[in-house]
Design a protein around this motif. Structure first.
Motif, short mmCIF file in Angstrom:
data_model
loop_
_atom_site.label_atom_id
_atom_site.label_comp_id
_atom_site.label_asym_id
_atom_site.label_seq_id
_atom_site.Cartn_x
_atom_site.Cartn_y
_atom_site.Cartn_z
N VAL A 83 -23.93 23.00 -10.57
CA VAL A 83 -23.62 21.58 -10.37
C VAL A 83 -23.14 21.38 -8.93
CG1 VAL A 83 -22.22 19.62 -11.13
CG2 VAL A 83 -22.96 21.35 -12.78
N GLY A 84 -23.73 20.44 -8.22
CA GLY A 84 -23.30 20.20 -6.84
C GLY A 84 -23.97 18.98 -6.25
N ALA A 85 -23.49 18.49 -5.15
CA ALA A 85 -22.26 18.97 -4.54
C ALA A 85 -21.12 18.02 -4.93
CB ALA A 85 -22.41 19.00 -3.01
N LEU A 86 -19.96 18.56 -5.28
CA LEU A 86 -18.86 17.75 -5.79
C LEU A 86 -17.73 17.64 -4.76
CD1 LEU A 86 -18.52 18.92 -9.50
CD2 LEU A 86 -20.07 17.25 -8.50
N GLY A 87 -17.08 16.49 -4.76
CA GLY A 87 -15.90 16.29 -3.91
C GLY A 87 -16.14 15.46 -2.67
N HIS A 88 -17.11 14.53 -2.72
CA HIS A 88 -17.37 13.67 -1.56
C HIS A 88 -16.26 12.63 -1.39
CE1 HIS A 88 -19.32 10.94 1.20
NE2 HIS A 88 -19.24 9.97 0.31
N TYR A 89 -15.74 12.48 -0.16
CA TYR A 89 -14.77 11.43 0.11
C TYR A 89 -14.93 10.82 1.50
CZ TYR A 89 -12.34 14.84 3.01
OH TYR A 89 -12.05 15.74 3.99
N ASP A 90 -15.66 11.49 2.38
CA ASP A 90 -15.75 11.05 3.78
C ASP A 90 -17.21 10.76 4.12
OD1 ASP A 90 -15.70 10.69 6.51
OD2 ASP A 90 -14.47 12.46 6.94
N GLY A 91 -17.50 9.50 4.45
CA GLY A 91 -18.87 9.10 4.79
C GLY A 91 -19.26 9.42 6.22
#
Length: 496
Positions: A83-91
């Motif tokens: 499973v990926g990619a997890l943890g996006h917060y910065d565009g």
């Protein structure tokens, strides 16, 4: 080994690397199901198959499936799912992300901007970011996957951004702070902590970043990231991750084999599937020096104990009866029931335990193992569980480790350091916390040892049927918790 890569566009670099170097996964049959979208793969699980949440699909970047048959494959057909990619917060400098604009962190020397008049503490920002991650499709999918899939789950974290971000004038953190690297390090640490907690809670293997210096430097070299946005890696990055995955799968595959001979010589077989091959649980956990997870059905200690409780009951209590279980629990012998229904949290057929959307007296059997500790109002949940059980029906339930505690401890919030539990239960919970709910009910406990690790565990059996109560109360391993002094015998038609 059959392996599925289920991911977003950040996983495309792994697909390209696999196309160029398939020998890295030479011992595996590999499929890819990629749906572009920064917040992780937007899948739900329906009828044991992956289904895309359509509102998260960008028609300019349609899903890609290789081979095409993977779209209709049941998840149980795979040995491992990546499973990926997890943890996006910065565009970055190309895509905006409102979570970075909730306020300003004074610690990192804010510049004068539209957010500088809204100071936020680091503690509050942690809560904001954790709530943001929790609602992302990728993390929702991870939780639903673990509830439905008993194989190996490996999580690929969202890549660190390109080093060109540091000096790019459009990077959000450059526009907001005089110390953007400090703010970037703060947000990355929160992301990594959340990833670790989620993977621990869902018994998934979290891959480290492909090279330690990427994490230490907070950025990846520009030459392995696409210059268009600084967020999508090139195949060179993907090849490093692909090799990590191959090594991890090889280690998972070796563990049961290495332990098997030792286990067969000194331990009993799994009470669920009969296997004599066991491996370590999540994060290498052993129990009494013994690997506790069955290599075949992936059951752990409690599952095998609870299966013993089912095995101790008459077969006629199950046949032609309907069952509702919360979570896809391997301890439940679903094949013995006439009809089964499973509620998966944030997935297929999600039922709110505090307001179960079913009529009164609807089920013959309800099973709720290791769920009540995750519910805010567990007393209301217990009343709901009992409400939907037919006369003569049964509730089988459990929660972690009351065998080791005398008193229940409720701290009133989902503690992220304790797998988001609201409380720990003690031996007092039935007679005190749930006493009102069980008025008019018989309650027994079943306690036994896991034959693999020799570790005890306990579950509870509740019914209004005096005949079932009488059948079990004098048997070994069963103990009366609540009895009704003078309860008339239920009519024969009420008995399961």
């Amino acid at each position: 080994m059959k392996v599925l890569f289920a991911g977003n566009s950040q996983m495309s670099c792994i697909k390209l690397a696999f196309d160029a170097f398939p020998e890295v996964m030479k011992d595996s049959c590999v499929s890819f199901y990629i749906v572009p979208g920064g917040q992780g793969p937007p899948f739900i699980i329906e009828n044991k198959k992956l289904k895309i949440i359509s509102r998260h699909v960008n028609i300019k970047f349609p899903p890609r499936v290789t081979p095409e048959t993977a779209k209709d494959a049941q998840i149980d057909s795979y040995d491992a799912i990546i499973v990926g990619a997890l943890g996006h917060y910065d565009g970055g400098f190309c895509f905006g992300n409102p979570v970075l604009h909730c306020g300003i962190l004074q610690k990192y020397l804010p510049k004068h901007n539209e957010h500088s008049n809204t100071p936020i503490s680091t503690v509050l920002y942690k809560e904001i970011l954790y709530a943001y991650f929790s609602k992302q499709p990728g993390f929702i999918f991870l939780r639903a996957l673990r509830e439905s899939f008993t194989g190996v789950i490996i999580v690929h974290p969202f890549p660190v951004p390109s080093e060109v971000m540091k000096t790019h004038p459009e990077w959000a953190l450059n526009k907001m702070y005089n110390d953007p690297l400090g703010a970037h390090a703060f947000f990355m640490q929160l992301r990594d902590d959340f990833l670790e907690k989620e993977c621990r809670a869902n018994e998934a293997i979290l891959l480290p970043y492909p090279r330690p210096d990427y994490r230490k430097n907070l950025f990846a070299p520009a030459d392995i990231m696409h210059s268009s946005d600084g967020l999508h890696p090139k195949p060179e990055y993907g090849l490093m991750v692909l090799r990590q995955i191959a090594e991890t799968l090889a280690a998972c595959d070796r563990t049961p084999v290495a332990v098997s001979t030792y286990e067969t010589a000194r331990r009993e077989a799994c009470t669920i599937c009969g296997s004599t091959s066991f491996k370590s649980a999540w994060n290498g956990r052993l129990n009494n020096g013994v690997p506790p997870r069955c290599a075949q059905c992936l059951s752990c200690e409690r599952h095998r104990v609870f299966r013993r409780a089912f095995d101790d009951m008459p077969p006629a209590w199950f046949s032609d009866k309907n069952l509702l279980q919360f979570f896809n629990d391997p301890s439940v012998p679903a094949e013995r029931f006439g009809k089964t229904e499973t509620s998966i949290f944030n997935g297929t057929n999600h039922l709110d335990l505090q307001a179960i959307d079913r009529p009164d007296a609807f089920y013959d059997w309800v099973v709720c193992n290791y769920v009540l500790e995750l519910v805010a109002d567990d007393q209301k949940a217990m009343r709901e569980l009992l409400r939907i059980i037919r006369p003569g029906g049964v509730l089988l339930f459990s929660y972690p480790s009351p065998i080791y505690r005398e008193k229940t401890n409720d701290w009133g919030y989902p503690d992220e350091n304790r797998a988001h539990h609201y409380r720990t239960y003690g031996r007092d919970a039935i007679a005190t916390r749930f006493a009102d709910a069980f008025a008019g009910w018989y309650v027994l406990s079943y306690q036994n040892d896991d034959p693999v690790t020799n570790t005890p565990d306990i579950c509870y059996f509740a019914t209004r049927d005096p005949l079932k109560f009488a059948e079990l109360r004098d048997r070994q391993n069963w103990e009366v918790i609540i009895s009704q002094d003078s309860t008339p015998q239920a009519p024969a038609s009420d008995h399961l």
